[in-house]
Structures are given as structure tokens and as C-alpha cells.
Enzyme design. Structure first.
Site, PDB file in Angstrom:
ATOM      1  N   GLY A 278      16.458  28.800 -46.609  1.00 12.85           N
ATOM      2  CA  GLY A 278      16.754  29.852 -46.040  1.00 12.85           C
ATOM      3  C   GLY A 278      15.882  30.886 -46.384  1.00 12.85           C
ATOM      4  O   GLY A 278      16.053  32.280 -45.806  1.00 12.85           O
ATOM      5  N   GLU A 320      15.938  23.525 -50.497  1.00 15.85           N
ATOM      6  CA  GLU A 320      15.675  22.992 -49.063  1.00 15.85           C
ATOM      7  C   GLU A 320      14.975  23.851 -48.234  1.00 15.85           C
ATOM      8  O   GLU A 320      15.731  24.243 -47.066  1.00 15.85           O
ATOM      9  CB  GLU A 320      17.154  22.622 -48.753  1.00 15.85           C
ATOM     10  CG  GLU A 320      17.715  21.422 -49.700  1.00 15.85           C
ATOM     11  CD  GLU A 320      19.304  21.177 -49.402  1.00 15.85           C
ATOM     12  OE1 GLU A 320      19.746  20.353 -49.859  1.00 15.85           O
ATOM     13  OE2 GLU A 320      19.669  22.173 -48.551  1.00 15.85           O
ATOM     14  N   GLY A 322      13.040  24.796 -44.980  1.00 14.60           N
ATOM     15  CA  GLY A 322      12.693  24.183 -43.479  1.00 14.60           C
ATOM     16  C   GLY A 322      11.762  25.100 -42.794  1.00 14.60           C
ATOM     17  O   GLY A 322      10.519  24.932 -42.894  1.00 14.60           O
ATOM     18  N   CYS A 391      17.390  30.163 -14.768  1.00 13.01           N
ATOM     19  CA  CYS A 391      18.265  30.974 -14.020  1.00 13.01           C
ATOM     20  C   CYS A 391      19.151  31.599 -14.635  1.00 13.01           C
ATOM     21  O   CYS A 391      20.561  31.358 -14.693  1.00 13.01           O
ATOM     22  CB  CYS A 391      19.068  30.010 -13.020  1.00 13.01           C
ATOM     23  SG  CYS A 391      17.751  29.191 -11.885  1.00 13.01           S
ATOM     24  N   GLU A 392      18.632  32.485 -15.456  1.00 11.99           N
ATOM     25  CA  GLU A 392      19.544  33.292 -16.446  1.00 11.99           C
ATOM     26  C   GLU A 392      18.702  34.601 -16.724  1.00 11.99           C
ATOM     27  O   GLU A 392      17.598  34.422 -17.441  1.00 11.99           O
ATOM     28  CB  GLU A 392      19.796  32.513 -17.502  1.00 11.99           C
ATOM     29  CG  GLU A 392      21.235  33.025 -18.404  1.00 11.99           C
ATOM     30  CD  GLU A 392      21.966  31.855 -19.309  1.00 11.99           C
ATOM     31  OE1 GLU A 392      22.265  30.835 -18.418  1.00 11.99           O
ATOM     32  OE2 GLU A 392      22.168  32.382 -20.262  1.00 11.99           O
ATOM     33  N   TYR A 421      13.169  25.480 -35.467  1.00 15.59           N
ATOM     34  CA  TYR A 421      14.377  25.662 -34.708  1.00 15.59           C
ATOM     35  C   TYR A 421      14.021  26.047 -33.352  1.00 15.59           C
ATOM     36  O   TYR A 421      14.716  26.728 -32.720  1.00 15.59           O
ATOM     37  CB  TYR A 421      15.066  26.584 -35.285  1.00 15.59           C
ATOM     38  CG  TYR A 421      15.557  26.519 -36.879  1.00 15.59           C
ATOM     39  CD1 TYR A 421      16.571  25.361 -37.188  1.00 15.59           C
ATOM     40  CD2 TYR A 421      14.913  27.264 -37.755  1.00 15.59           C
ATOM     41  CE1 TYR A 421      16.765  24.844 -38.264  1.00 15.59           C
ATOM     42  CE2 TYR A 421      15.375  26.762 -39.224  1.00 15.59           C
ATOM     43  CZ  TYR A 421      16.217  25.543 -39.341  1.00 15.59           C
ATOM     44  OH  TYR A 421      16.725  25.283 -40.489  1.00 15.59           O
TER      45      TYR A 421
HETATM   46  N1  LLP Z   1      19.817  23.475 -46.355  1.00 11.61           N
HETATM   47  C1  LLP Z   1      21.006  23.659 -45.754  1.00 11.61           C
HETATM   48  C2  LLP Z   1      22.154  23.051 -46.174  1.00 11.61           C
HETATM   49  C3  LLP Z   1      20.986  24.151 -44.361  1.00 11.61           C
HETATM   50  O1  LLP Z   1      22.135  24.305 -43.687  1.00 11.61           O
HETATM   51  C4  LLP Z   1      19.746  24.703 -43.935  1.00 11.61           C
HETATM   52  C5  LLP Z   1      19.784  25.517 -42.588  1.00 11.61           C
HETATM   53  C6  LLP Z   1      18.739  24.558 -44.776  1.00 11.61           C
HETATM   54  C7  LLP Z   1      18.720  24.098 -45.690  1.00 11.61           C
HETATM   55  C8  LLP Z   1      17.378  25.162 -44.193  1.00 11.61           C
HETATM   56  O2  LLP Z   1      17.305  26.438 -43.868  1.00 11.61           O
HETATM   57  P1  LLP Z   1      15.949  27.236 -43.477  1.00 11.61           P
HETATM   58  O3  LLP Z   1      15.002  27.222 -44.943  1.00 11.61           O
HETATM   59  O4  LLP Z   1      15.188  26.478 -42.502  1.00 11.61           O
HETATM   60  O5  LLP Z   1      16.243  28.658 -43.081  1.00 11.61           O
HETATM   61  N2  LLP Z   1      18.881  27.884 -36.098  1.00 11.61           N
HETATM   62  C9  LLP Z   1      18.795  28.886 -36.759  1.00 11.61           C
HETATM   63  C10 LLP Z   1      18.986  28.271 -38.401  1.00 11.61           C
HETATM   64  C11 LLP Z   1      20.019  27.344 -38.828  1.00 11.61           C
HETATM   65  C12 LLP Z   1      19.894  26.989 -40.201  1.00 11.61           C
HETATM   66  C13 LLP Z   1      20.883  25.815 -40.487  1.00 11.61           C
HETATM   67  N3  LLP Z   1      20.773  25.258 -41.891  1.00 11.61           N
HETATM   68  C14 LLP Z   1      17.745  29.528 -36.614  1.00 11.61           C
HETATM   69  O6  LLP Z   1      17.025  29.087 -35.650  1.00 11.61           O
HETATM   70  O7  LLP Z   1      17.326  30.542 -37.298  1.00 11.61           O
END
Ligand code: LLP
Length: 463
Positions: A278, A320, A322, A391-392, A421
Site C-alpha cells: 500500500g 507486500e 506491489g 466510445c465513452e 495496475y
Molecule cells: N497486499 C494485499 C493483501 C493487497 O490486497 C494489496 C493490494 C497489496 C498487498 C499491494 O498493494 P500496493 O502496494 O500495490 O498498493 N487497483 C488499485 C489497487 C488495488 C490494490 C489491491 N490490493 C489501484 O490501481 O490503485
């Protein structure tokens, strides 16, 4: 985020429309290193290069739109996280941000573990040779087939998300003659300061088991009794694109409180705590993310302090990230198709992709930057909205930004920080063909996910 309307009138508008945008940068040709990957620069002709390759050459060879991923930058960021947390902690890259076999191999080589949240992500990880014990399996509704596959493969941990799942995983593990290592995901009741759809620790949502009302404690009680499970820790993920560490502080405090209650009730000290991902990245120059070493220091200190206060041995911490690893490593390269000035409003710049390759702007009102990358320009800045070809009318890639006033069809523009993402949430809306991911490193490029073709689409359409 502090944003102010630009006071002076650039081309097309003496009075600028309402919007969330900063003043144009002094030099629109400059590339802010906060939002671009490390190897990005401009060559003597003004063409943007990445990994030593000009984007004009990449567009020529691989077409547009394309995600261009800077492998050296990815490895640097992965390594920075790994080094920051050291040998007493684990970094699980969240594969949902972007996953491919090449990425799995890079992570493997850089010593990171992997968080997967579906059978498809698990299959990709295993196909790339990631050893199963370094994989964590997530999800709020894992199917029995997915659970069985994960248990059979021998994943290092399954993160349990509901009371039903506790029983389900225990049953499947036992029937396979195994004892599955698990963590229990709890919601700690923190309101993360981020978009509602990507906040995950408040109680009124689908993930985790609430700490409130003793539900999390009850989940641990049940899990500890089941032979098929080895409960190794507690998991908390509070949301995404977070800059403020105070949410983690509260989360750690509450998770450690639960560990203490578990010790007091069961005489068991769970050895691990996972604080999720996050951590935010810079999408525009206004964002100021923290460095991994600052985050690691802050999180380690918080957990250590809380554990000392509770007289618990400090558990092994895992995180974690991402987006914070892959997000800044890629940009999306587009070709400009049309430039449509609307007097007194703004100029609409249509590109050859759109919401099918980046849904984040439409879905979360996400902010992005954009730059002209096939040349430099000294023209006056103009306020633009970069839109796609779908188309939006909500098909917006960059809502408010400035580009040079002489922008023309055929120019290449790039939107940085699209590594996370974007490809992973890409769609075939309007039967768009999902763009390739081209990895560049040391003057060489290779496709790690190829562009979809019309044959790919028709193959699924069985007539
Ligand atoms: N761990 C868990 C349990 C998660 O659910 C997530 C993200 C992460 C780690 C990784 O989070 P990060 O470090 O990437 O923020 N589609 C959305 C983000 C959804 C995240 C879902 N879970 C966006 O584009 O901002």
C-alpha cells in the site's frame, strides 16, 4: 494533495477552467525523476530514451500503445526493498500490480518472495520456477480448486480471510495429509487516507476478519484447534497509495494487541506479522513518497516498540509492496491521433489507447503526468486532457496536464508511472487489443508480454 489552478493564461485560454492541476512546469521538456524510471533521459535530438533506447525506435519496432518497462529500475527498486528490510524480514511483491514470468524471475534473482491472489497468478509464479514456499496465497474467496492447488504445490502460506475459509483450507490440507502454514487476515478498523475503493482496513468492506467484537480472536481460536493448519501469524493490509505512516502505526498497535491476547489466552506467541502493502508512489510531481529504507525503519521501530510494551518477542515482519516496486518502472507510450482545441476550455488530445490500457483514471480519479517524448518543444504550454479512443466520454487517461502548444498528430507522448495496475487491469473494451509490455535494459529491448492480436480475440469467440 495540494493543487492550485494555474494563474496565467497559456494558449487557448485566458481564463482557465476549473480543475485539479498545478501550474505547468517551467520547462515542459524536463522529465521529473520522481515520476520517471531511473534510466529515462533525452538524447541529443531531444528524443526520450529509456534503458539506452530512443522511444521512437521502440514505437517503430513494437508499435503503440505499449508499456515500456525499465528492467534495471525494477531490479533496483526490488533490491532496495529487500535490502531495507534485511535478513530478519520478508518482502513479498504483490503480483496483482503486474505479473509475468520475466518479473517472477527478476524477483527470484533479487531475493524477493511473491504474493499471489488467484489461480492464474499462482500458475504464472510456478511456471516461472518460483519455489512454492516463497509464495503467499491471498484472496477473499479462493475456490476449493485454487486452495487444493496451492496446498499441493506447497505454498509458504495461505492468508485466511473468513471463517468458512479457515475450515475449508484445514479440510483440504488434512485430506492431502498436509499441515498448511497460514496467516489470518484481520481488519484493524483504520481509515486509510486514500480512495474508498482501495482502502481495506475499515470494517465495512469485504476483506479480512474484523478485530472488533472479538471476531479475529475467535478466528484464531478456531484455527489453532485444526490439525490441518499451522497458524504462523496475523496479516493486515490497510489500503493502497498511502503516504502517511500513521495508519500503519495504528494497525501495528492493534495487531500486536491481538498477538498479546493470543499469548495470554493460548500460551502461543505467533512468530510472524504481515503489514501488507500500500505504499504510495509519485504519479505527479506533487507526490512525495518515502524511500524503502525510511519505511522499513519506521515499520520495524513501530512493531519493536509495540512488542516491547506487550512483552512479546518481536515477530518476523513481512510486507507486500506491489505498486511501490513496479509502478514507477514503466510508462505507457502512445501516439497522438487528434488534437482538438475547445476554446475557453482545454485541448483534447486523443491517443491510440485509453481506458482499456489504463482504467485507473476513470475508476479512481487517479492523477497522472504526461510528456511529449518524440521531440522537445519550446511552444507555450497548453492545458490538455489526454483521452483514449473508446466510445465513452469518461475514457480519460490524464485529466489535466500541460503539453507544448504545437503538439500534433504523429507525436509520441508518454504517461509515466503506469507499471502498476494498468496492464494487470487492462481490458478488451471495444475489442481493443491489450498492449505489449516491452522490457528494456542496457540498450536491448524484449517483449515480455506480447501485444494481443485479433486472432487472440477470435480464438475465444467460439462462434
Ligand atoms: N497486499 C494485499 C493483501 C493487497 O490486497 C494489496 C493490494 C497489496 C498487498 C499491494 O498493494 P500496493 O502496494 O500495490 O498498493 N487497483 C488499485 C489497487 C488495488 C490494490 C489491491 N490490493 C489501484 O490501481 O490503485
Amino acid at each position: 494533495m495540494s493543487r492550485s489552478a494555474h494563474p496565467a493564461g497559456p494558449r487557448h485560454a485566458d481564463v482557465l477552467p476549473e480543475g485539479h492541476y498545478s501550474a505547468p512546469a517551467d520547462d515542459l521538456n524536463a522529465l521529473d525523476p520522481k515520476v520517471w524510471s531511473h534510466t529515462v533521459g533525452r538524447d541529443a535530438d531531444g528524443v526520450v530514451t529509456v534503458g539506452g533506447l530512443p522511444v521512437t525506435q521502440l514505437a517503430e519496432e513494437y508499435g503503440t500503445p505499449a508499456y515500456v518497462l525499465d528492467e534495471a529500475d525494477f531490479r533496483d527498486r526490488a533490491r532496495a526493498w529487500r535490502t531495507a528490510f534485511g535478513a530478519d524480514a520478508d518482502v513479498f511483491y504483490a503480483g496483482k500490480a503486474f505479473l509475468s514470468r520475466a518479473v517472477v524471475r527478476w524477483l527470484d534473482e533479487e531475493g524477493l518472495n511473491l504474493d499471489v491472489c488467484s489461480g492464474g497468478e499462482l500458475a504464472t509464479a510456478l511456471a516461472a520456477g518460483m519455489s512454492a514456499e516463497r509464495i503467499a496465497f491471498h484472496g477473499n474467496n479462493k475456490s476449493p480448486e485454487e486452495i487444493e492447488r496451492a496446498v499441493r504445490a506447497g505454498v509458504g502460506r495461505i492468508v485466511l480471510d473468513s471463517f468458512q475459509e479457515i475450515v475449508r483450507v484445514a479440510h483440504i490440507a488434512q485430506s492431502l495429509g498436509k499441515r498448511q502454514r497460514v496467516q489470518i487476515r484481520i481488519t484493524v478498523g483504520v481509515e486509510a487516507h486514500t480512495h474508498e475503493f482501495i482502502a481495506t482496513a475499515h470494517e465495512d468492506q469485504k476483506f479480512g476478519i474484523p478485530l472488533a467484537g472479538g471476531q479475529a480472536a475467535e478466528a484464531v481460536r478456531r484455527a489453532l484447534q485444526l490439525d490441518g493448519l499451522e497458524v504462523i501469524g496475523i496479516h493486515s493490509h490497510i489500503g493502497s497509495q498511502i503516504f502517511d505512516m500513521s495508519g500503519f502505526e495504528v494497525a501495528a498497535h492493534r495487531v500486536v494487541g491481538l498477538l498479546k491476547d493470543i499469548r495470554d489466552e493460548h500460551g502461543v506467541e505467533l512468530p510472524e506479522i504481515d503489514l501488507g502493502g500500500g505504499l504510495g508512489i509519485a504519479y505527479t510531481s506533487d507526490d512525495d513518497p518515502r524511500e524503502p529504507h525510511e519505511i522499513a525503519k519506521a515499520l520495524t521501530e513501530i512493531v519493536t516498540r509495540e512488542c516491547e510494551a506487550a512483552r512479546l518477542a518481536t515477530p518476523r515482519i513481512s510486507v507486500e509492496p506491489g505498486r511501490a516496486i513496479v509502478g514507477p518502472t514503466a510508462f505507457t507510450l502512445y501516439e497522438v491521433g487528434t488534437v482538438k482545441p475547445l476554446d475557453g476550455l482545454r485541448t483534447y488530445v486523443s491517443v491510440d489507447g485509453g481506458m482499456s490500457d489504463n482504467i485507473r483514471t476513470a475508476l479512481y480519479d487517479a492523477e497522472y503526468s504526461v510528456a511529449l517524448v518524440s521531440r522537445t518543444s519550446d511552444a507555450e504550454p497548453m492545458l490538455v486532457r489526454v483521452v483514449g479512443k473508446h466510445c465513452e466520454s469518461g475514457d480519460i487517461v490524464v485529466k489535466d496536464a500541460f503539453l507544448p502548444g504545437d503538439l500534433a498528430p504523429g507525436d509520441l507522448i508518454a504517461v509515466p508511472a503506469t507499471g502498476a495496475y494498468c496492464r494487470s487491469m487492462a481490458s478488451n473494451y471495444n475489442h481493443a487489443l491489450r498492449p505489449p509490455v516491452v522490457a528494456v535494459r542496457d540498450g536491448a529491448a524484449r517483449v515480455i508480454v506480447r501485444r494481443e492480436t485479433e486472432e487472440d480475440l477470435l480464438r475465444l469467440d467460439v462462434g
